[in-house]
Scaffold this motif. Structure first.
Motif, PDB file in Angstrom:
ATOM      1  N   ILE A  53       0.861  -1.194   0.000  1.00  0.00           N
ATOM      2  CA  ILE A  53       0.000   0.000   0.000  1.00  0.00           C
ATOM      3  C   ILE A  53       0.892   1.237   0.000  1.00  0.00           C
ATOM      4  CG2 ILE A  53      -1.801   1.258   1.249  1.00  0.00           C
ATOM      5  CD1 ILE A  53      -2.512  -1.482   2.577  1.00  0.00           C
ATOM      6  N   PRO A  54       0.657   2.154  -0.913  1.00  0.00           N
ATOM      7  CA  PRO A  54       1.466   3.379  -0.929  1.00  0.00           C
ATOM      8  C   PRO A  54       1.423   4.097   0.424  1.00  0.00           C
ATOM      9  CG  PRO A  54       0.111   3.245  -2.897  1.00  0.00           C
ATOM     10  CD  PRO A  54      -0.352   2.143  -1.978  1.00  0.00           C
ATOM     11  N   ASN A  55       2.581   4.596   0.848  1.00  0.00           N
ATOM     12  CA  ASN A  55       2.675   5.265   2.153  1.00  0.00           C
ATOM     13  C   ASN A  55       1.688   6.415   2.293  1.00  0.00           C
ATOM     14  OD1 ASN A  55       4.644   3.549   3.088  1.00  0.00           O
ATOM     15  ND2 ASN A  55       6.325   4.912   2.573  1.00  0.00           N
ATOM     16  N   SER A  56       1.564   7.227   1.250  1.00  0.00           N
ATOM     17  CA  SER A  56       0.681   8.394   1.347  1.00  0.00           C
ATOM     18  C   SER A  56      -0.769   7.978   1.593  1.00  0.00           C
ATOM     19  CB  SER A  56       0.787   9.264   0.096  1.00  0.00           C
ATOM     20  OG  SER A  56       0.406   8.529  -1.052  1.00  0.00           O
ATOM     21  N   ALA A  61      -5.325   7.659   4.849  1.00  0.00           N
ATOM     22  CA  ALA A  61      -6.624   6.986   4.892  1.00  0.00           C
ATOM     23  C   ALA A  61      -6.752   5.957   6.010  1.00  0.00           C
ATOM     24  CB  ALA A  61      -6.901   6.315   3.553  1.00  0.00           C
ATOM     25  N   TYR A  62      -5.637   5.441   6.505  1.00  0.00           N
ATOM     26  CA  TYR A  62      -5.746   4.470   7.594  1.00  0.00           C
ATOM     27  C   TYR A  62      -5.220   5.037   8.916  1.00  0.00           C
ATOM     28  CZ  TYR A  62      -5.501   0.460  10.577  1.00  0.00           C
ATOM     29  OH  TYR A  62      -5.677  -0.381  11.654  1.00  0.00           O
ATOM     30  N   CYS A  63      -3.945   5.377   8.966  1.00  0.00           N
ATOM     31  CA  CYS A  63      -3.328   5.794  10.239  1.00  0.00           C
ATOM     32  C   CYS A  63      -3.975   7.047  10.817  1.00  0.00           C
ATOM     33  CB  CYS A  63      -1.833   6.022  10.052  1.00  0.00           C
ATOM     34  SG  CYS A  63      -0.919   4.525   9.605  1.00  0.00           S
ATOM     35  N   ARG A  64      -4.167   8.056  10.000  1.00  0.00           N
ATOM     36  CA  ARG A  64      -4.758   9.304  10.484  1.00  0.00           C
ATOM     37  C   ARG A  64      -6.220   9.079  10.891  1.00  0.00           C
ATOM     38  NH1 ARG A  64      -2.458  13.765  11.063  1.00  0.00           N
ATOM     39  NH2 ARG A  64      -0.615  13.384   9.839  1.00  0.00           N
ATOM     40  N   CYS A  65      -6.935   8.297  10.111  1.00  0.00           N
ATOM     41  CA  CYS A  65      -8.321   7.942  10.436  1.00  0.00           C
ATOM     42  C   CYS A  65      -8.375   7.227  11.787  1.00  0.00           C
ATOM     43  CB  CYS A  65      -8.887   7.050   9.329  1.00  0.00           C
ATOM     44  SG  CYS A  65     -10.474   6.284   9.712  1.00  0.00           S
ATOM     45  N   MET A 101     -10.040   3.065   3.704  1.00  0.00           N
ATOM     46  CA  MET A 101      -8.822   3.108   2.893  1.00  0.00           C
ATOM     47  C   MET A 101      -8.998   2.272   1.626  1.00  0.00           C
ATOM     48  SD  MET A 101      -4.946   1.873   3.799  1.00  0.00           S
ATOM     49  CE  MET A 101      -5.465   0.163   3.967  1.00  0.00           C
ATOM     50  N   LYS A 102      -9.604   1.118   1.780  1.00  0.00           N
ATOM     51  CA  LYS A 102      -9.828   0.230   0.640  1.00  0.00           C
ATOM     52  C   LYS A 102     -10.728   0.909  -0.398  1.00  0.00           C
ATOM     53  CE  LYS A 102     -11.820  -4.025   0.776  1.00  0.00           C
ATOM     54  NZ  LYS A 102     -12.124  -5.349   1.330  1.00  0.00           N
ATOM     55  N   ALA A 103     -11.786   1.536   0.069  1.00  0.00           N
ATOM     56  CA  ALA A 103     -12.709   2.222  -0.840  1.00  0.00           C
ATOM     57  C   ALA A 103     -12.011   3.380  -1.543  1.00  0.00           C
ATOM     58  CB  ALA A 103     -13.931   2.720  -0.072  1.00  0.00           C
ATOM     59  N   GLU A 104     -11.181   4.115  -0.820  1.00  0.00           N
ATOM     60  CA  GLU A 104     -10.449   5.221  -1.431  1.00  0.00           C
ATOM     61  C   GLU A 104      -9.455   4.704  -2.466  1.00  0.00           C
ATOM     62  OE1 GLU A 104      -7.551   8.978  -0.400  1.00  0.00           O
ATOM     63  OE2 GLU A 104      -8.784   8.157   1.209  1.00  0.00           O
TER      64      GLU A 104
END
Length: 117
Positions: A53-56, A61-65, A101-104
């Protein structure tokens, strides 16, 4: 009678305190989120499935969420006294943020804008 009034007052005070749980705000909230995001990104490097998964995308989309959800749903006292790891709130946050994240990722891929890094 006086004892009953004192006991009632204590019960009311305790219920008001529970009802008005204080959540992180301002700089402490930002520091908490920054710390959780940093830890999340370090853990990503250790996980074979997450490496693709790209870091950005993962960070945003995951860590900040995940960090924001914890800050929004766990009282500050609990966040500062211990690190919640496996609770109903953390499990729900992880699942919700992963699905988001998956949906994005799918949306970005379909639009031809999937991040390279």
């Amino acid at each position: 009678m006086k004892r009953a009034a004192i006991a009632t007052g204590l019960i009311l005070a305790a219920s008001v305190q529970v009802a008005t749980a204080q959540y992180l705000t301002g700089a402490p909230r930002e520091n908490f989120i920054k710390g959780v995001v940093g830890g999340c990104m370090r853990e990503k490097l250790k996980d074979e499935e997450s490496k693709v998964i790209p870091n950005s995308l993962f960070e945003r989309a995951y860590c900040r969420c995940y960090a924001t959800t914890l800050a929004d749903h766990i009282p500050a006292v609990e966040l500062t006294m211990n690190s919640p790891t496996d609770t109903p709130v953390t499990r729900a946050a992880s699942q919700t943020c992963y699905q988001s994240m998956k949906a994005e990722a799918v949306k970005l891929y379909q639009e031809g804008r999937y991040p390279k890094e």
